[in-house]
Design a protein around this motif. Sequence first.
Motif, PDB file in Angstrom:
ATOM      1  N   ARG A 179      35.257  40.697  41.426  1.00  0.00           N
ATOM      2  CA  ARG A 179      35.843  39.668  40.628  1.00  0.00           C
ATOM      3  C   ARG A 179      37.224  38.882  41.050  1.00  0.00           C
ATOM      4  N   SER A 180      37.478  38.949  42.547  1.00  0.00           N
ATOM      5  CA  SER A 180      38.441  38.444  42.938  1.00  0.00           C
ATOM      6  C   SER A 180      38.473  38.324  44.495  1.00  0.00           C
ATOM      7  N   ASP A 181      39.205  37.333  45.099  1.00  0.00           N
ATOM      8  CA  ASP A 181      39.401  37.280  46.665  1.00  0.00           C
ATOM      9  C   ASP A 181      40.580  37.866  46.779  1.00  0.00           C
ATOM     10  N   ALA A 182      40.754  39.046  47.625  1.00  0.00           N
ATOM     11  CA  ALA A 182      41.820  40.036  48.081  1.00  0.00           C
ATOM     12  C   ALA A 182      42.152  39.826  49.338  1.00  0.00           C
ATOM     13  N   ARG A 183      43.340  39.876  49.698  1.00  0.00           N
ATOM     14  CA  ARG A 183      43.765  39.842  51.072  1.00  0.00           C
ATOM     15  C   ARG A 183      45.308  40.423  51.200  1.00  0.00           C
ATOM     16  N   ILE A 184      45.573  41.291  52.316  1.00  0.00           N
ATOM     17  CA  ILE A 184      47.005  41.562  52.490  1.00  0.00           C
ATOM     18  C   ILE A 184      47.827  40.307  52.991  1.00  0.00           C
ATOM     19  N   VAL A 185      48.968  39.948  52.666  1.00  0.00           N
ATOM     20  CA  VAL A 185      49.659  38.793  53.113  1.00  0.00           C
ATOM     21  C   VAL A 185      50.912  39.235  53.488  1.00  0.00           C
ATOM     22  N   MET A 186      51.481  40.400  53.536  1.00  0.00           N
ATOM     23  CA  MET A 186      52.696  40.900  54.140  1.00  0.00           C
ATOM     24  C   MET A 186      52.699  42.272  54.245  1.00  0.00           C
ATOM     25  N   SER A 187      53.470  42.681  55.245  1.00  0.00           N
ATOM     26  CA  SER A 187      53.623  44.135  55.393  1.00  0.00           C
ATOM     27  C   SER A 187      55.272  44.263  55.393  1.00  0.00           C
ATOM     28  N   LEU A 188      55.536  45.493  54.920  1.00  0.00           N
ATOM     29  CA  LEU A 188      57.051  45.824  54.998  1.00  0.00           C
ATOM     30  C   LEU A 188      57.336  47.145  55.198  1.00  0.00           C
ATOM     31  N   PRO A 189      58.253  47.470  55.980  1.00  0.00           N
ATOM     32  CA  PRO A 189      58.570  48.852  56.714  1.00  0.00           C
ATOM     33  C   PRO A 189      59.558  49.658  55.663  1.00  0.00           C
ATOM     34  N   PRO A 190      59.334  50.806  55.451  1.00  0.00           N
ATOM     35  CA  PRO A 190      60.280  51.688  54.799  1.00  0.00           C
ATOM     36  C   PRO A 190      61.690  51.133  54.777  1.00  0.00           C
ATOM     37  N   SER A 200      55.119  53.051  54.452  1.00  0.00           N
ATOM     38  CA  SER A 200      55.147  51.485  54.626  1.00  0.00           C
ATOM     39  C   SER A 200      54.624  50.906  53.258  1.00  0.00           C
ATOM     40  N   SER A 201      54.775  49.484  52.844  1.00  0.00           N
ATOM     41  CA  SER A 201      54.209  48.787  51.813  1.00  0.00           C
ATOM     42  C   SER A 201      53.547  47.629  52.363  1.00  0.00           C
ATOM     43  N   ALA A 202      52.750  46.909  51.477  1.00  0.00           N
ATOM     44  CA  ALA A 202      52.229  45.739  51.734  1.00  0.00           C
ATOM     45  C   ALA A 202      52.236  44.796  50.568  1.00  0.00           C
ATOM     46  N   VAL A 203      52.017  43.676  50.510  1.00  0.00           N
ATOM     47  CA  VAL A 203      51.853  42.696  49.517  1.00  0.00           C
ATOM     48  C   VAL A 203      50.323  42.425  49.342  1.00  0.00           C
ATOM     49  N   VAL A 204      49.638  42.554  48.551  1.00  0.00           N
ATOM     50  CA  VAL A 204      48.097  41.825  48.210  1.00  0.00           C
ATOM     51  C   VAL A 204      48.288  40.753  47.564  1.00  0.00           C
ATOM     52  N   HIS A 205      47.398  39.720  47.948  1.00  0.00           N
ATOM     53  CA  HIS A 205      47.236  38.571  46.976  1.00  0.00           C
ATOM     54  C   HIS A 205      45.885  38.609  46.670  1.00  0.00           C
ATOM     55  N   LEU A 206      45.571  38.502  45.023  1.00  0.00           N
ATOM     56  CA  LEU A 206      44.285  38.412  44.520  1.00  0.00           C
ATOM     57  C   LEU A 206      44.248  37.269  43.939  1.00  0.00           C
ATOM     58  N   THR A 207      43.079  36.328  43.900  1.00  0.00           N
ATOM     59  CA  THR A 207      42.798  35.403  43.241  1.00  0.00           C
ATOM     60  C   THR A 207      41.621  35.430  42.364  1.00  0.00           C
ATOM     61  N   ALA A 208      41.593  35.180  41.117  1.00  0.00           N
ATOM     62  CA  ALA A 208      40.355  35.281  40.453  1.00  0.00           C
ATOM     63  C   ALA A 208      39.273  34.470  40.535  1.00  0.00           C
ATOM     64  N   LEU A 209      38.179  34.964  40.624  1.00  0.00           N
ATOM     65  CA  LEU A 209      37.051  34.158  40.765  1.00  0.00           C
ATOM     66  C   LEU A 209      36.574  33.731  39.556  1.00  0.00           C
ATOM     67  N   PRO A 210      35.884  32.251  39.223  1.00  0.00           N
ATOM     68  CA  PRO A 210      35.767  32.249  37.900  1.00  0.00           C
ATOM     69  C   PRO A 210      34.605  32.910  37.438  1.00  0.00           C
ATOM     70  N   GLU A 211      33.511  33.459  38.283  1.00  0.00           N
ATOM     71  CA  GLU A 211      32.509  34.323  37.843  1.00  0.00           C
ATOM     72  C   GLU A 211      32.575  35.508  38.805  1.00  0.00           C
ATOM     73  N   PRO A 212      32.326  36.797  38.172  1.00  0.00           N
ATOM     74  CA  PRO A 212      31.981  37.764  39.293  1.00  0.00           C
ATOM     75  C   PRO A 212      31.112  37.470  40.645  1.00  0.00           C
ATOM     76  N   ARG A 213      31.422  38.039  41.748  1.00  0.00           N
ATOM     77  CA  ARG A 213      30.854  37.519  42.822  1.00  0.00           C
ATOM     78  C   ARG A 213      29.346  38.019  42.817  1.00  0.00           C
ATOM     79  N   PHE A 214      28.870  38.910  42.080  1.00  0.00           N
ATOM     80  CA  PHE A 214      27.352  39.221  41.921  1.00  0.00           C
ATOM     81  C   PHE A 214      27.284  39.288  40.551  1.00  0.00           C
ATOM     82  N   PRO A 215      25.947  39.231  39.816  1.00  0.00           N
ATOM     83  CA  PRO A 215      25.872  39.349  38.393  1.00  0.00           C
ATOM     84  C   PRO A 215      25.594  41.097  38.052  1.00  0.00           C
ATOM     85  N   ALA A 216      26.167  41.520  37.249  1.00  0.00           N
ATOM     86  CA  ALA A 216      26.086  42.923  36.988  1.00  0.00           C
ATOM     87  C   ALA A 216      26.785  43.251  35.686  1.00  0.00           C
TER      88      ALA A 216
END
Length: 279
Positions: A179-190, A200-216
Amino acid sequence: MSAIDSLPPLSRVIAEHQLSARKSLGQNFLLDLNLTAKIARQAGDLTACDVLEIGPGPGGLTRGLLAEGARKVLALEKDSRCIPALQEIASAYPGRLEILEGDALEIDPLAHLAPPIRVAANLPYNIGTELLVRWLTPPDWPPFWESLTLMFQREVAERIVARPGSKAYGRLAILAQWRSDARIVMSLPPGAFTPPPKVSSAVVHLTALPEPRFPADAAMLSRVVAMAFNQRRKMLRSALKSLAPDIEDRLVEAGLTPTDRAEQVSLERFCALARVLMS
């Protein structure tokens, strides 16, 4: 570290309010305001958006979001010790920061927010995954949020964006990528945090899709994926045999090989199987 507003450095805020991080609350404070501003920028143009923030702590990311122009920030904070520090930020940004004290798992924030809404948070480690799953599985889609910009342990971030065939690939990847486009956009050390976590940590950015990628059907897809990955070492014909007496035929109809294992199956094939099982 350059200032992003007229407020004091976070190290001074923490000292003045005696805000030692509590492990029981999953707290690790990010004190570098340049980093918190950079995370805020990953959420995109916020000038016309309300932003929901979970677990602001002393308010580093809160200040970044406001400095980047967020129309309004709603901050949900469980730790009462942090409220006075957040109120100081609210005074510096009149009318743009609302603070609610309480558990993010129990509060419905929507009465306090106006669309468009984005979520940005350095999520407490102990509730991060549960919150993400809730945001990805609402009763209706599209959800209340346009995007999620969230910090996780690196291992969790990798599970969200994982591809078939990798060890990180599993239920979280399916839920996020359906249901979204997801990508890692930043990494942060401890060392970026106080106290430094063990990972370690990471920042993920998820953008909602108007409809699910495939019907189910959402409930069936969730059931199939949970069963498949709960026994990920088993072949699908064994892991899913309780779903249908003719499961091997259903697998073939969905374009799958009964001897496949869950980590080999693409999101598209899982959706196809969910549709076949509903027919």
